[in-house]
Design an enzyme around this catalytic site. Structure first.
Site, PDB file in Angstrom:
ATOM      1  NE  ARG A  92      42.857  30.781  39.577  1.00 26.09           N
ATOM      2  CZ  ARG A  92      42.097  31.790  39.993  1.00 26.09           C
ATOM      3  NH1 ARG A  92      42.444  32.475  41.063  1.00 26.09           N
ATOM      4  NH2 ARG A  92      41.001  32.112  39.352  1.00 26.09           N
TER       5      ARG A  92
ATOM      6  NE  ARG B  86      35.855  35.898  44.197  1.00 26.95           N
ATOM      7  CZ  ARG B  86      35.791  36.707  45.217  1.00 26.95           C
ATOM      8  NH1 ARG B  86      34.640  37.115  45.663  1.00 26.95           N
ATOM      9  NH2 ARG B  86      36.874  37.138  45.807  1.00 26.95           N
ATOM     10  CB  THR B  87      38.157  30.147  40.573  1.00 21.55           C
ATOM     11  OG1 THR B  87      37.931  31.502  40.187  1.00 21.55           O
ATOM     12  CG2 THR B  87      38.177  29.272  39.347  1.00 21.55           C
TER      13      THR B  87
ATOM     14  CE  LYS C 287      58.084  16.521  50.964  1.00 19.55           C
ATOM     15  NZ  LYS C 287      57.548  15.159  51.077  1.00 19.55           N
TER      16      LYS C 287
ATOM     17  CG  HIS D 228      39.513  32.997  34.899  1.00 16.93           C
ATOM     18  ND1 HIS D 228      38.939  31.766  35.133  1.00 16.93           N
ATOM     19  CD2 HIS D 228      39.461  33.666  36.073  1.00 16.93           C
ATOM     20  CE1 HIS D 228      38.562  31.710  36.412  1.00 16.93           C
ATOM     21  NE2 HIS D 228      38.861  32.849  36.992  1.00 16.93           N
TER      22      HIS D 228
HETATM   23  C1  NCD Z   1      39.985  36.666  38.844  1.00 13.92           C
HETATM   24  C2  NCD Z   1      41.257  35.892  38.630  1.00 13.92           C
HETATM   25  O1  NCD Z   1      41.764  35.242  39.533  1.00 13.92           O
HETATM   26  O2  NCD Z   1      41.710  35.921  37.505  1.00 13.92           O
HETATM   27  N1  NCD Z   1      39.229  36.291  39.935  1.00 13.92           N
HETATM   28  C3  NCD Z   1      38.424  35.216  39.870  1.00 13.92           C
HETATM   29  O3  NCD Z   1      38.750  34.189  39.339  1.00 13.92           O
HETATM   30  N2  NCD Z   1      37.204  35.363  40.422  1.00 13.92           N
HETATM   31  C4  NCD Z   1      40.176  38.113  38.757  1.00 13.92           C
HETATM   32  C5  NCD Z   1      41.091  38.778  39.719  1.00 13.92           C
HETATM   33  O4  NCD Z   1      41.815  38.140  40.473  1.00 13.92           O
HETATM   34  O5  NCD Z   1      41.090  39.999  39.687  1.00 13.92           O
END
Ligand code: NCD
Length: 307
Positions: A106, A56-57, A84, A134
């Site tokens: 991320r 999603r993100t 590497k 987040h």
């Molecule tokens: C979350 C995450 O990755 O922190 N998901 C997301 O970004 N939609 C929550 C999760 O992984 O449970």
């Protein structure tokens, strides 16, 4: 004033959050047009730097940048020079040398986004750093709540589940408290962070006790991949004591909404019929996420935020 980076919800004022939500409301209409694009970030380059899995993100940030007409690069640690042995710093300096304007990162390490700001001149947006923050997830959740219930202040929100491993819970609770909501955090004792007492929320273990008074039920994913040891006796026991099924759902007041950040563990934190119930806004959260990320990119990269 927002910017130059978006590293967490911590430090955002109610006005900052309201600005993001109002800006996102404007951008939401772009998705309804036949040509889903505005020229706002034309000529700017946004790089998605993903060291941890995401559906999603990553897609949402990519689409948000594209709908703003930015050029986008997507970097996943698998298939890159990370295999590497290249460090985050050297990758960052490479992106810096390529002249990117914004980096969406991320990473599994808490603080990675903050660290990045020390090495690059680009705007940094945190898309999840370890168990820390987040922020765009929290902002899209706040957007969805305000959109459906008309306000955030004064609402009662239950945040239920694997709180200790959840950067979403940390960011969201900060956002809710900042905006004046009353938060009940509910989890098995082993899935509560030790510092939860300082969050400004009430803490409990009994989901049935909070359901009848909650305007919003926010379910967290049980993060089995982050559990090095046994935190709950079994998934079945978790589902029985904290999972939400139709019977539990019926105890929410009329008009209450159910949110979940995804990915869902159907049958664990919620049953499939609850996930697909009309009060469950899981897919709407995804749609709203694009508009909220467009707003964040616009406000940082295009809106003249201070560097
Ligand atoms: C979350 C995450 O990755 O922190 N998901 C997301 O970004 N939609 C929550 C999760 O992984 O449970």
């Amino acid at each position: 004033m927002l910017g130059p980076h978006l590293l967490g919800v911590e430090g955002l004022t109610p006005d900052d959050i309201t600005t993001v939500l109002d800006t996102a409301a404007g951008f939401r209409d772009v998705a309804l047009r036949p040509i889903k694009k505005v020229p706002t970030l034309r000529g700017r380059t946004v790089c998605n730097l993903f060291y941890e899995d995401s559906t999603r993100t990553r897609l949402s940030f990519e689409l948000a940048a594209k709908r703003l007409s930015a050029d986008t690069l997507t970097f996943s640690a698998g298939g890159s020079s990370v295999s590497k042995g290249e460090s985050l710093k050297d990758t960052a300096l490479t992106l810096q040398a390529m002249g990117v304007d914004a980096i969406v990162i991320r990473h599994s390490a808490s603080g990675a986004a903050h660290q990045l700001t020390r090495w690059v001149g680009a705007h940094v947006l945190n898309a999840g750093d370890g168990g820390h923050q987040h922020p765009t997830q929290a902002l899209l959740d706040l957007f969805t709540i305000r959109d459906h219930l008309g306000r955030i202040e004064g609402l009662r929100v239950a945040v239920v589940g694997d709180v200790v491993h959840s950067r979403v819970a940390r960011s969201l609770v900060q956002g809710l408290v900042t905006m004046g909501a009353q938060v009940d955090v509910v989890a098995p004792p082993t899935l509560l962070p030790p510092a939860v007492g300082a969050w400004g929320v009430s803490v409990g273990h009994d989901v049935d006790a909070v359901l009848p008074k909650s305007d919003v039920l926010y379910l967290l994913r049980v993060q089995r991949e982050r559990m090095g040891q046994q935190f709950v006796p079994s998934v079945r026991e978790y589902a029985r004591l904290w999972g939400v099924d139709r019977d539990r759902l019926a105890h929410l007041p009329a008009g209450a909404i159910v949110l979940h950040p995804g990915p869902l563990n159907r049958g664990v934190e919620l049953t499939a019929d609850v996930a697909d119930a009309p009060s469950s806004l899981v897919t709407e959260q995804v749609t709203n996420g694009i508009a909220v990320r467009m707003a964040c990119l616009y406000l940082l990269v295009g809106g003249g935020a201070d560097r």
